[in-house]
Design a protein around this motif. Structure first.
Motif, short mmCIF file in Angstrom:
data_model
loop_
_atom_site.label_atom_id
_atom_site.label_comp_id
_atom_site.label_asym_id
_atom_site.label_seq_id
_atom_site.Cartn_x
_atom_site.Cartn_y
_atom_site.Cartn_z
N GLU A 240 0.83 -1.21 0.00
CA GLU A 240 0.00 0.00 0.00
C GLU A 240 0.86 1.24 0.00
O GLU A 240 1.80 1.37 0.78
CB GLU A 240 -0.89 -0.05 1.26
CG GLU A 240 -1.76 1.16 1.50
CD GLU A 240 -2.85 0.90 2.54
OE1 GLU A 240 -3.12 -0.29 2.85
OE2 GLU A 240 -3.43 1.87 3.05
N HIS A 241 0.53 2.17 -0.89
CA HIS A 241 1.19 3.47 -0.86
C HIS A 241 0.76 4.21 0.41
O HIS A 241 -0.43 4.50 0.58
CB HIS A 241 0.74 4.36 -2.03
CG HIS A 241 1.18 3.90 -3.37
ND1 HIS A 241 2.48 3.99 -3.81
CD2 HIS A 241 0.48 3.37 -4.40
CE1 HIS A 241 2.56 3.54 -5.06
NE2 HIS A 241 1.36 3.15 -5.44
N ASP A 247 4.64 3.59 3.65
CA ASP A 247 4.27 2.47 2.76
C ASP A 247 4.17 1.19 3.57
O ASP A 247 5.04 0.91 4.40
CB ASP A 247 5.32 2.28 1.67
CG ASP A 247 5.35 3.44 0.68
OD1 ASP A 247 4.37 4.19 0.62
OD2 ASP A 247 6.36 3.56 -0.03
N GLU A 248 3.12 0.41 3.31
CA GLU A 248 2.83 -0.74 4.17
C GLU A 248 2.68 -2.04 3.40
O GLU A 248 2.25 -2.05 2.25
CB GLU A 248 1.50 -0.52 4.92
CG GLU A 248 1.51 0.66 5.87
CD GLU A 248 0.20 0.77 6.65
OE1 GLU A 248 -0.76 0.03 6.36
OE2 GLU A 248 0.16 1.62 7.57
N TYR A 289 6.63 -1.99 7.21
CA TYR A 289 6.51 -0.71 6.49
C TYR A 289 7.87 -0.17 6.12
O TYR A 289 8.88 -0.57 6.68
CB TYR A 289 5.71 0.30 7.32
CG TYR A 289 6.34 0.75 8.61
CD1 TYR A 289 6.09 0.07 9.79
CD2 TYR A 289 7.19 1.85 8.65
CE1 TYR A 289 6.66 0.47 10.97
CE2 TYR A 289 7.75 2.27 9.84
CZ TYR A 289 7.50 1.57 10.99
OH TYR A 289 8.07 1.97 12.17
N SER A 293 9.66 6.14 1.99
CA SER A 293 8.75 5.44 1.10
C SER A 293 9.47 4.97 -0.15
O SER A 293 10.42 5.61 -0.61
CB SER A 293 7.60 6.36 0.69
OG SER A 293 6.86 6.73 1.82
N ALA A 295 7.15 3.71 -2.69
CA ALA A 295 6.02 3.77 -3.62
C ALA A 295 5.80 2.40 -4.28
O ALA A 295 6.11 2.19 -5.45
CB ALA A 295 6.19 4.87 -4.66
N SER A 297 4.21 -0.81 -6.06
CA SER A 297 3.14 -1.12 -7.02
C SER A 297 3.44 -2.47 -7.65
O SER A 297 4.56 -2.73 -8.09
CB SER A 297 3.06 -0.04 -8.11
OG SER A 297 1.97 -0.30 -8.98
#
Lengths: 377, 377
Positions: A240-241, A247-248, A289, A293, A295, A297
């Motif tokens: 997840e963003h 971020d997780e 996490y 971050s 990011a 995807s």
């Protein structure tokens, strides 16, 4: 979007088998199981977003502006497949994920997530259609899910599609950026993990708690753009963003609340604090996490024969991070992180395991590529 | 080593309170709990290795070439404390960790680990001595542990010292680089976690399995240079230098085998494979590992009032990685990683929580520093 009218000619122009380029064949990257080579399978894809392998080894690849193509093993791009839904192809919106029906070999059904233009705005929707035998057109399309309410935003569509073992379809839907507080409101579809029947509607075993929309599986998500089923347990894992530094990785369970935006490890990109902190009773902690971050995807568990040491590792693409992450896992624990292809310089939008046991990536760029990761020779 | 003869003059020369330097005061670094400032508390320390706070707030700091100094809160360095053991100050060897007796306030005993010069080579040893009231000299020194056998190597001394709640002392001892296969051999002290009584000898509750040296707590370690007790459970946590791509976090338990060099996530820096793979029955998996390696050294659980959100986070310094790692933990699981001070450009050798609740770091350099991490104003 009218670009697709031009696309057949472009497709022919761009069909060079880029895998034969000496430059790309020479790229070597270290890894824990020996050097990796990254080959360009296909290029000339405009911001490709989702990839699904057909039983014959070809790939269905979405392009965010609103095209769906078949990509052959030699890199040839088909003309755009006709009959795809119209999309809002702005910002983060467009034609997004694609997945096959579990019985595709019999029914040729595919599922597409997309940013749907609607009166007053847009929203994530999911369509189902039949791919004709020639692979040139979608037939009998129906929209089986619409994220509600409609919002006027170009951001945070979520959109990964994953079938579970019961034949239900998970759909990750984002918080639309401007609506983050609604991720806690189970009366709508903003910032949720959705679970539907393949023909639409809620499965009987969805949580359906009081006040919850029946299609909701879990709440409190920001923007999940990576999702995969664990190969042994069948549990959904998501990437997840988060906000800056949040971020997780989660394993969303029925009826639970994953906290956004009340609890988060991230902060606003402005530097402002978000919510109440990092923990709260009744809200789940992430499994893992990242801060800063990356990011994330695209997500895929590795189960192939090429790298046995990587069995059940979760691979996650990184957009801002421009790398491929490998998380080793044990049960529902992340036990290690390996950062791969860190010098490749590509935003990774999706990651899949191919039928050959190699990893396939989509690079997010105006001239996006399908990349194949294999052991270096 | 004869440098210490010069050191009193150098110490006076270098006693400027560097915390007042505008340059250092302006360094700001983002974090999940707001910007951090890094202040130079003291400089002019030659490859400082271990740091221990005295009850009066001053710090004992070792310098690897063989000096031990008191560092005052204003940055003043004392002259070298006399009476430290002679050391092999080459390569990774020298005067290494320092810790206080749990009853230091009453008995003024301190413990030092060091690369001891011996006939035929060297080895990690631990000495105990009394710090005189003026803090200028060690008295009544005795060597309470000698890693055996003696090896001729300048590498992999391990050397962290941590008291557990029973009053026993953990000593981490490395595999001496050339002796890695011996990390599996419980008949010696190569590549082990050792647990001794403060006066020397094995505590009654050590594993003492058949064929095991009595001082051994756990086997199969490469080079543990970070160690800390969990504040709630009292369990030892360690950060271990792996081979390329195999740095580990472990929670060593009595009598268990942590696998080096039979199972590891790392490979040789030459690229060669090590051992049999990543898993084997009877050998423990790490809690977490890093790939690429960060070269972890120094470890501290945070328990202070300054950053409540960081309670029970494990901070680990990174030498090659040149940053401060924060691992969030839950039970014996690592649930998140935050990479801090990534633009500071310092090799971090040790990390401790100060009595003020701020974090204190040692930078590993010829002009090494004591750094204080606090919220930016």
């Amino acid at each position: 979007m009218h670009r697709s009218l031009l696309a057949p000619a472009l497709g022919a122009f761009l069909s060079l088998p880029a895998a034969m380029s000496p430059a790309s064949a020479q790229q070597r990257f270290p890894s824990s199981v020996g050097d990796l080579a990254v080959e360009t399978v296909a290029s000339g894809l405009e911001n490709p977003w989702g990839l699904a392998f057909l039983p014959d080894g070809r790939m269905l690849v979405t392009e965010r502006p609103g095209r769906l193509r078949l990509v052959a093993g030699d890199g040839k791009l088909s003309a755009p497949i006709t009959g795809v839904p119209s999309v809002t192809g702005r910002g983060q919106g467009g034609l997004l994920d694609v997945t096959l029906d579990p019985n595709f070999a019999q029914n040729r059904l595919i599922y597409l997530s997309f940013a749907e233009p609607r009166a007053g705005g847009n929203g994530t929707s999911v369509a189902r259609a039949r791919l004709n035998e020639r692979g040139t057109a979608l037939e009998g399309m129906s929209v089986i899910f619409r994220q509600m309410p409609t919002i006027n935003s170009n951001m945070h569509f979520g959109s990964r599609l994953v079938f579970d073992r019961t034949g239900a379809l998970f759909v990750t839907v984002g918080d639309r950026y401007s609506q983050r507080d609604q991720a806690q409101n189970p009366a709508n579809h903003i910032g949720k993990v959705i679970r539907i029947r393949p023909e639409g509607g809620a499965p009987a075993d969805n949580p359906k708690k009081q006040g919850w929309q029946t299609e909701i599986w879990s709440i409190g998500h920001r923007n999940v753009q990576g999702a995969a089923l664990h190969p042994d347990t069948g549990q959904l894992w998501t990437a997840e963003h988060g906000a800056r530094g949040g971020d997780e990785v989660n394993t969303p369970k029925a009826g639970l609340n994953y906290g956004w935006p009340v609890v988060t490890y991230g902060i606003d990109y402005s530097g402002a604090k978000i919510g109440e902190g990092t923990t709260k009773a009744g809200m789940e902690q992430p499994l893992f996490y990242w801060d800063p971050s990356i990011a994330p995807s695209g997500a895929a568990f590795y189960t192939g024969p090429v790298w046995p040491a990587w069995k059940n590792s979760l691979f996650v693409g990184a957009l801002a991070g421009q790398m491929l992450i490998r998380l080793s896992t044990q049960g529902e624990t992340v036990t290690g992180e390996e950062r791969l292809l860190t010098t490749l310089g590509e935003r990774i939008r999706d990651v899949r395991q191919g039928p050959d046991g190699f990893l396939y990536l989509l690079s997010d760029a105006a001239d996006g590529k399908v990349l194949r990761v294999r052991p270096a020779r």
